[in-house]
Motif scaffolding. Structure first.
Motif, PDB file in Angstrom:
ATOM      1  N   ILE A  16      -6.887   6.935   1.656  1.00  0.00           N
ATOM      2  CA  ILE A  16      -7.865   5.847   1.581  1.00  0.00           C
ATOM      3  C   ILE A  16      -8.382   5.679   0.154  1.00  0.00           C
ATOM      4  N   LYS A  17      -8.699   6.778  -0.510  1.00  0.00           N
ATOM      5  CA  LYS A  17      -9.229   6.672  -1.874  1.00  0.00           C
ATOM      6  C   LYS A  17      -8.163   6.199  -2.862  1.00  0.00           C
ATOM      7  N   ALA A  18      -6.905   6.509  -2.611  1.00  0.00           N
ATOM      8  CA  ALA A  18      -5.840   6.059  -3.517  1.00  0.00           C
ATOM      9  C   ALA A  18      -5.625   4.547  -3.405  1.00  0.00           C
ATOM     10  N   ASN A  19      -5.783   4.010  -2.220  1.00  0.00           N
ATOM     11  CA  ASN A  19      -5.539   2.589  -2.004  1.00  0.00           C
ATOM     12  C   ASN A  19      -6.797   1.730  -2.086  1.00  0.00           C
ATOM     13  N   PHE A  20      -7.952   2.342  -1.930  1.00  0.00           N
ATOM     14  CA  PHE A  20      -9.229   1.635  -2.005  1.00  0.00           C
ATOM     15  C   PHE A  20     -10.168   2.426  -2.922  1.00  0.00           C
ATOM     16  N   PRO A  21      -9.969   2.313  -4.242  1.00  0.00           N
ATOM     17  CA  PRO A  21     -10.730   3.152  -5.173  1.00  0.00           C
ATOM     18  C   PRO A  21     -12.238   2.889  -5.168  1.00  0.00           C
ATOM     19  N   HIS A  22     -12.669   1.765  -4.624  1.00  0.00           N
ATOM     20  CA  HIS A  22     -14.108   1.494  -4.598  1.00  0.00           C
ATOM     21  C   HIS A  22     -14.828   2.348  -3.545  1.00  0.00           C
ATOM     22  N   ILE A  23     -14.098   2.968  -2.610  1.00  0.00           N
ATOM     23  CA  ILE A  23     -14.704   3.848  -1.602  1.00  0.00           C
ATOM     24  C   ILE A  23     -15.058   5.171  -2.286  1.00  0.00           C
ATOM     25  N   LYS A  24     -16.332   5.528  -2.237  1.00  0.00           N
ATOM     26  CA  LYS A  24     -16.787   6.755  -2.903  1.00  0.00           C
ATOM     27  C   LYS A  24     -16.817   7.959  -1.971  1.00  0.00           C
ATOM     28  N   ASP A  25     -17.098   7.735  -0.679  1.00  0.00           N
ATOM     29  CA  ASP A  25     -17.159   8.845   0.267  1.00  0.00           C
ATOM     30  C   ASP A  25     -16.723   8.343   1.640  1.00  0.00           C
ATOM     31  N   ILE A  26     -16.327   9.279   2.501  1.00  0.00           N
ATOM     32  CA  ILE A  26     -15.865   8.928   3.835  1.00  0.00           C
ATOM     33  C   ILE A  26     -16.585   9.822   4.844  1.00  0.00           C
ATOM     34  N   GLU A  27     -17.167   9.191   5.848  1.00  0.00           N
ATOM     35  CA  GLU A  27     -17.801   9.901   6.962  1.00  0.00           C
ATOM     36  C   GLU A  27     -16.851   9.810   8.152  1.00  0.00           C
TER      37      GLU A  27
ATOM     38  N   GLU B 170      -8.349  15.687   4.837  1.00  0.00           N
ATOM     39  CA  GLU B 170      -8.189  15.632   3.376  1.00  0.00           C
ATOM     40  C   GLU B 170      -7.070  14.663   2.982  1.00  0.00           C
ATOM     41  N   ILE B 171      -5.949  14.704   3.696  1.00  0.00           N
ATOM     42  CA  ILE B 171      -4.851  13.779   3.376  1.00  0.00           C
ATOM     43  C   ILE B 171      -5.238  12.345   3.760  1.00  0.00           C
ATOM     44  N   LEU B 172      -6.000  12.197   4.829  1.00  0.00           N
ATOM     45  CA  LEU B 172      -6.495  10.870   5.203  1.00  0.00           C
ATOM     46  C   LEU B 172      -7.416  10.329   4.116  1.00  0.00           C
ATOM     47  N   LYS B 173      -8.272  11.191   3.612  1.00  0.00           N
ATOM     48  CA  LYS B 173      -9.191  10.808   2.531  1.00  0.00           C
ATOM     49  C   LYS B 173      -8.413  10.458   1.261  1.00  0.00           C
TER      50      LYS B 173
ATOM     51  N   PHE C  13       0.846  -1.188   0.000  1.00  0.00           N
ATOM     52  CA  PHE C  13       0.000   0.000   0.000  1.00  0.00           C
ATOM     53  C   PHE C  13       0.881   1.238   0.000  1.00  0.00           C
ATOM     54  N   SER C  14       0.343   2.317  -0.521  1.00  0.00           N
ATOM     55  CA  SER C  14       1.068   3.590  -0.478  1.00  0.00           C
ATOM     56  C   SER C  14       0.468   4.461   0.624  1.00  0.00           C
ATOM     57  N   PHE C  15       1.349   5.245   1.243  1.00  0.00           N
ATOM     58  CA  PHE C  15       0.956   6.138   2.330  1.00  0.00           C
ATOM     59  C   PHE C  15       1.462   7.533   1.990  1.00  0.00           C
ATOM     60  N   TYR C  16       0.591   8.528   2.090  1.00  0.00           N
ATOM     61  CA  TYR C  16       0.949   9.913   1.808  1.00  0.00           C
ATOM     62  C   TYR C  16       0.977  10.689   3.121  1.00  0.00           C
TER      63      TYR C  16
ATOM     64  N   LYS D 160      -2.011  23.859  11.526  1.00  0.00           N
ATOM     65  CA  LYS D 160      -2.943  23.202  10.610  1.00  0.00           C
ATOM     66  C   LYS D 160      -4.234  22.851  11.332  1.00  0.00           C
ATOM     67  N   THR D 161      -5.329  23.090  10.643  1.00  0.00           N
ATOM     68  CA  THR D 161      -6.630  22.740  11.212  1.00  0.00           C
ATOM     69  C   THR D 161      -6.933  21.280  10.898  1.00  0.00           C
ATOM     70  N   LEU D 162      -8.081  20.829  11.329  1.00  0.00           N
ATOM     71  CA  LEU D 162      -8.459  19.437  11.096  1.00  0.00           C
ATOM     72  C   LEU D 162      -8.746  19.143   9.626  1.00  0.00           C
ATOM     73  N   GLN D 163      -9.258  20.122   8.900  1.00  0.00           N
ATOM     74  CA  GLN D 163      -9.664  19.841   7.521  1.00  0.00           C
ATOM     75  C   GLN D 163      -8.525  19.337   6.642  1.00  0.00           C
ATOM     76  N   PRO D 164      -7.335  19.955   6.622  1.00  0.00           N
ATOM     77  CA  PRO D 164      -6.259  19.397   5.783  1.00  0.00           C
ATOM     78  C   PRO D 164      -5.834  17.996   6.228  1.00  0.00           C
ATOM     79  N   LYS D 165      -5.942  17.721   7.515  1.00  0.00           N
ATOM     80  CA  LYS D 165      -5.574  16.389   8.008  1.00  0.00           C
ATOM     81  C   LYS D 165      -6.561  15.337   7.507  1.00  0.00           C
TER      82      LYS D 165
END
Length: 158
Positions: A131-142, A125-128, A39-42, A118-123
């Motif tokens: 996840i989307k780069a390694n699991f492309p079937h995930i369409k959205d994250i709550e 965003e990088i988490l999202k 897996f790749s990690f950013y 840094k606020t929570l939003q950029p954190k």
């Protein structure tokens, strides 16, 4: 003449036997030393202007547990120098499951204990992105922190 035909067929049989031996030897070596899926990690770099990419192998898991294992590994932070963890050390996954191509991710309250600029939003965003780069079937994250939903304002498209 028949003697030379026997020698030629024995050579072919010997060559085939040697090739099959090496194939099975390589296959067994691969299966014994298989470390898991890669897996790749950013992560943000220390200077904040770029992303650092790291590749790790995670042990094989069932598809359902693979997402949780990846997210837990992501929260452990980078192993490369000059890369910052996404959330403060000690942040852990409370629950992580997928339903209808939506990932529901709840992390511990340690996620908000970082008082950097840094606020929570950029954190998130990088988490999202991870996840989307390694699991492309995930369409959205709550996202949730200690069971409380986190909602960010969507950027207006111009």
């Amino acid at each position: 003449m028949p003697f030379f035909r026997i020698i030629k067929s024995d050579r072919k049989l010997l060559l085939l036997s040697v090739l099959l031996f090496f194939f099975f030897f390589s296959l067994i070596f691969y299966l014994v030393n298989y470390q898991g899926r890669r897996f790749s990690f950013y992560f943000y770099s220390v200077d904040g202007s770029s992303l650092c990419v790291e590749t790790r192998a995670l042990p094989s898991e069932k598809a359902r547990d693979r997402l949780t294992a990846y997210t837990e590994e992501l929260l452990l932070g980078p192993s490369i120098p000059r890369a910052l963890p996404i959330f403060p050390l000690g942040t852990r996954v409370l629950f992580c499951f997928e339903r209808d191509k939506i990932l529901f991710l709840n992390v511990s309250e340690n996620a908000v204990l970082d008082f950097s600029a840094k606020t929570l939003q950029p954190k998130f965003e990088i988490l999202k992105k991870n996840i989307k780069a390694n699991f492309p079937h995930i369409k959205d994250i709550e996202f949730f922190i200690e069971g409380n939903p986190i909602v960010f304002e969507r950027k207006k498209q111009s």
